[in-house]
Design an enzyme around this catalytic site. Sequence first.
Site, PDB file in Angstrom:
ATOM      1  N   GLY A 183      -8.877   5.909   1.724  1.00 18.60           N
ATOM      2  CA  GLY A 183      -9.483   6.724   2.774  1.00 18.60           C
ATOM      3  C   GLY A 183     -10.951   6.403   2.979  1.00 18.60           C
ATOM      4  N   THR A 240      -8.248   2.846   9.091  1.00 16.37           N
ATOM      5  CA  THR A 240      -8.611   3.544  10.334  1.00 16.37           C
ATOM      6  C   THR A 240      -9.725   2.851  11.128  1.00 16.37           C
ATOM      7  OG1 THR A 240      -7.892   5.620   9.362  1.00 16.37           O
ATOM      8  CG2 THR A 240      -9.405   5.787  11.210  1.00 16.37           C
ATOM      9  N   ASP A 245       2.847   4.837  -5.440  1.00 17.41           N
ATOM     10  CA  ASP A 245       2.157   6.106  -5.202  1.00 17.41           C
ATOM     11  C   ASP A 245       3.092   7.263  -5.560  1.00 17.41           C
ATOM     12  OD1 ASP A 245       0.981   8.385  -4.279  1.00 17.41           O
ATOM     13  OD2 ASP A 245       0.676   7.689  -2.220  1.00 17.41           O
ATOM     14  N   HIS A 281      -7.372  10.130   4.129  1.00 16.36           N
ATOM     15  CA  HIS A 281      -6.947   9.107   5.099  1.00 16.36           C
ATOM     16  C   HIS A 281      -7.234   9.554   6.522  1.00 16.36           C
ATOM     17  CE1 HIS A 281      -4.058   7.857   1.751  1.00 16.36           C
ATOM     18  NE2 HIS A 281      -4.813   6.795   1.969  1.00 16.36           N
ATOM     19  N   ASN A 340     -10.199   0.572   0.242  1.00 12.74           N
ATOM     20  CA  ASN A 340      -9.156   0.495   1.287  1.00 12.74           C
ATOM     21  C   ASN A 340      -9.693   0.932   2.651  1.00 12.74           C
ATOM     22  OD1 ASN A 340      -7.519  -0.063  -0.876  1.00 12.74           O
ATOM     23  ND2 ASN A 340      -6.054   1.563  -0.462  1.00 12.74           N
ATOM     24  N   ASP A 378       0.848  -1.199   0.000  1.00  7.53           N
ATOM     25  CA  ASP A 378       0.000   0.000   0.000  1.00  7.53           C
ATOM     26  C   ASP A 378       0.887   1.256   0.000  1.00  7.53           C
ATOM     27  OD1 ASP A 378      -2.406   1.441   0.288  1.00  7.53           O
ATOM     28  OD2 ASP A 378      -2.225   1.462   2.480  1.00  7.53           O
ATOM     29  N   GLU A 390      -1.426   5.844  -8.567  1.00  4.84           N
ATOM     30  CA  GLU A 390      -2.238   6.920  -7.977  1.00  4.84           C
ATOM     31  C   GLU A 390      -1.981   8.228  -8.704  1.00  4.84           C
ATOM     32  OE1 GLU A 390      -2.564   7.142  -3.751  1.00  4.84           O
ATOM     33  OE2 GLU A 390      -3.072   9.268  -3.754  1.00  4.84           O
TER      34      GLU A 390
END
Length: 284
Positions: free
Chosen positions: A209, A233, A104, A180, A230, A82, A134
């Site tokens: 996010g 959190t 990324d 995120h 994804n 990631d 990305e």
Amino acid sequence: MSLVTSSELLAKAEKGRYAVGAFNCNNMEIVQAIISAAEAERSPVIIQASQGAIKYAGLGYVTALVREAAMFSTVPVALHLDHGTDFKQVVNCLKSGFTSVMFDGSQLPLEENIRITRKVVEVAHAVGVSVEGELGRLRGTEDEINVSEREAFFTDPEEAVTFVQGTGIDALAPSIGTAHGRYRGKPDLDFQRLKKIRELTGVPLVLHGSSGVPGEDIRRAIELGVRKVNIDTDIREAFVKEIRHVLAVDQDEIDPRKVLGPARIKAAEVIREKIRLFGSQGQA
Ligand code: G3H
Ligand code: 13P
Ligand code: ZN
């Protein structure tokens, strides 16, 4: 089962018009929570590790944990890097056995992002590994920005075509308003932009996010072509909240299994809910 690529999982998701959950892991308990949730829901799953997670746990441990999980799993599992921002890190993950990587380059100028992402695609595809790229920048939830600044971070649909064609990526993570971490207010997603990016590029899209994004927004994004969602959190929060709870009930508890075991169960509950929201239950 041995690990599968995320392209394989996303191609099936495309046909079935659902999304595959990509859940971040940092330790053994979270890997186990992800696998047990996916098995309970009969769902394919992507287990992903950030550079920070790899630094914390060690590349060998991350790979071994997920490989072990996949080996005895009855559902297909991909192991994904990631937000890789370093070409060498990507190559190390390929050598270690990852079946999917993200480069990324969203902080780089477009040409540079294309150049390095294409290099990643060349090496990853040579060993049968999928690549996510990305374009556009995801802000942090803590960033204070106004509306026009917000738009400036978003992915330009025409640039997305140049990016996808110039790199050969298998999946694209665009910036359409998610961030995120924990949201302060209600997230405001640009669905028109998402739709256009999807129509023009034709590749499976990835929503970063996604913790804290209302279920109806996630569903709508999936209808518009998001195939990988994804989540980090929400898992962290459930896991650590339960650790706090266990220690609040018994401050003298010193057995890590009695602290982390219940946290693992809570994390798995959150992941099962997400899998059902993404519509991938029963698709394994
Ligand atoms: O996109 C970020 C992920 O939540 C990983 O976060 O870099 O703190 O491991 P991390
Ligand atoms: P959240 O932590 O906001 O769920 O984001 C996860 C993510 O995008 C990982 O790449
Ligand atoms: Zn992300």
